[in-house]
Design a protein around this motif. Structure first.
Motif, PDB file in Angstrom:
ATOM      1  N   VAL A  83       0.847  -1.204   0.000  1.00 16.72           N
ATOM      2  CA  VAL A  83       0.000   0.000   0.000  1.00 16.72           C
ATOM      3  C   VAL A  83       0.877   1.247   0.000  1.00 16.72           C
ATOM      4  O   VAL A  83       0.660   2.179  -0.786  1.00 16.72           O
ATOM      5  CB  VAL A  83      -0.967   0.001   1.212  1.00 16.72           C
ATOM      6  CG1 VAL A  83      -1.606   1.368   1.399  1.00 16.72           C
ATOM      7  CG2 VAL A  83      -2.035  -1.074   1.046  1.00 16.72           C
ATOM      8  N   LEU A  84       1.883   1.266   0.854  1.00 19.60           N
ATOM      9  CA  LEU A  84       2.784   2.427   0.921  1.00 19.60           C
ATOM     10  C   LEU A  84       3.531   2.620  -0.395  1.00 19.60           C
ATOM     11  O   LEU A  84       3.685   3.755  -0.870  1.00 19.60           O
ATOM     12  CB  LEU A  84       3.762   2.263   2.084  1.00 19.60           C
ATOM     13  CG  LEU A  84       3.135   2.208   3.474  1.00 19.60           C
ATOM     14  CD1 LEU A  84       4.191   1.899   4.527  1.00 19.60           C
ATOM     15  CD2 LEU A  84       2.391   3.480   3.785  1.00 19.60           C
ATOM     16  N   LEU A  85       3.983   1.535  -0.990  1.00 22.20           N
ATOM     17  CA  LEU A  85       4.677   1.611  -2.273  1.00 22.20           C
ATOM     18  C   LEU A  85       3.750   2.159  -3.355  1.00 22.20           C
ATOM     19  O   LEU A  85       4.150   2.993  -4.176  1.00 22.20           O
ATOM     20  CB  LEU A  85       5.208   0.225  -2.657  1.00 22.20           C
ATOM     21  CG  LEU A  85       6.114   0.144  -3.870  1.00 22.20           C
ATOM     22  CD1 LEU A  85       7.422   0.897  -3.615  1.00 22.20           C
ATOM     23  CD2 LEU A  85       6.395  -1.304  -4.204  1.00 22.20           C
ATOM     24  N   MET A  86       2.483   1.740  -3.348  1.00 22.55           N
ATOM     25  CA  MET A  86       1.534   2.211  -4.351  1.00 22.55           C
ATOM     26  C   MET A  86       1.181   3.682  -4.152  1.00 22.55           C
ATOM     27  O   MET A  86       0.946   4.400  -5.125  1.00 22.55           O
ATOM     28  CB  MET A  86       0.265   1.357  -4.345  1.00 22.55           C
ATOM     29  CG  MET A  86       0.476  -0.038  -4.901  1.00 22.55           C
ATOM     30  SD  MET A  86       1.116  -0.067  -6.600  1.00 22.55           S
ATOM     31  CE  MET A  86       2.853  -0.389  -6.331  1.00 22.55           C
ATOM     32  N   ILE A  87       1.169   4.142  -2.915  1.00 17.91           N
ATOM     33  CA  ILE A  87       0.954   5.572  -2.684  1.00 17.91           C
ATOM     34  C   ILE A  87       2.087   6.369  -3.332  1.00 17.91           C
ATOM     35  O   ILE A  87       1.850   7.364  -4.021  1.00 17.91           O
ATOM     36  CB  ILE A  87       0.825   5.878  -1.176  1.00 17.91           C
ATOM     37  CG1 ILE A  87      -0.488   5.306  -0.642  1.00 17.91           C
ATOM     38  CG2 ILE A  87       0.906   7.386  -0.922  1.00 17.91           C
ATOM     39  CD1 ILE A  87      -0.601   5.338   0.873  1.00 17.91           C
ATOM     40  N   GLY A  88       3.312   5.915  -3.141  1.00 18.86           N
ATOM     41  CA  GLY A  88       4.450   6.570  -3.772  1.00 18.86           C
ATOM     42  C   GLY A  88       4.361   6.526  -5.290  1.00 18.86           C
ATOM     43  O   GLY A  88       4.655   7.512  -5.978  1.00 18.86           O
ATOM     44  N   ALA A  89       3.945   5.386  -5.837  1.00 21.88           N
ATOM     45  CA  ALA A  89       3.803   5.258  -7.288  1.00 21.88           C
ATOM     46  C   ALA A  89       2.714   6.194  -7.810  1.00 21.88           C
ATOM     47  O   ALA A  89       2.877   6.826  -8.860  1.00 21.88           O
ATOM     48  CB  ALA A  89       3.483   3.813  -7.656  1.00 21.88           C
TER      49      ALA A  89
END
Length: 127
Positions: A83-89
């Motif tokens: 989830v955190l990685l997708m927020i950054g993406a």
């Protein structure tokens, strides 16, 4: 519910594996030439490779702990990290005006939230 969670985790693992392999093993110049990879033009090569390795670890963390019954709590923990990685993406692609990719990352985020909530609360692995 258990089957749906396995399917969702498997889907995310395949996505993470694909992204991880490309970011880890393809040269940055080749990545930046593809649609969706424009963000890599201004990112250090080490950063891109680090994201790739994190995605490879995510692929493993979404499946192996539950399948092998070794620290299965790592499955929802990995989903939260995704989830955190997708927020950054989403932020990165949004800054580049790539709103189709923002929506794609938002869908991956939603699947990861489903896995995290499902494995933490609805149907956790039992030992």
């Amino acid at each position: 519910m258990n089957i749906a969670l396995w399917i969702a985790a498997g889907l995310l693992a395949v996505i993470a594996l694909g992204g991880g392999v490309t970011k880890t093993f393809l040269r940055k110049e080749k990545l930046s030439a593809h649609s969706g990879g424009e963000w890599t033009r201004h990112a250090p090569a080490g950063f891109v490779k680090t994201l790739g390795v994190l995605e490879l670890l995510a692929a493993a963390g979404l499946i192996l702990p539950g399948a092998l019954d070794i620290a299965p709590v790592m499955v929802p923990v990995t989903a939260v990290c995704w989830v955190l990685l997708m927020i950054g993406a989403m932020v990165t692609h949004g800054r580049l005006g790539q709103f189709g990719l923002v929506l794609l990352n938002a869908s991956y985020l939603a699947v990861a939230v489903f896995v995290a909530v499902g494995r933490f609360a609805l149907e956790p692995f039992t030992g």
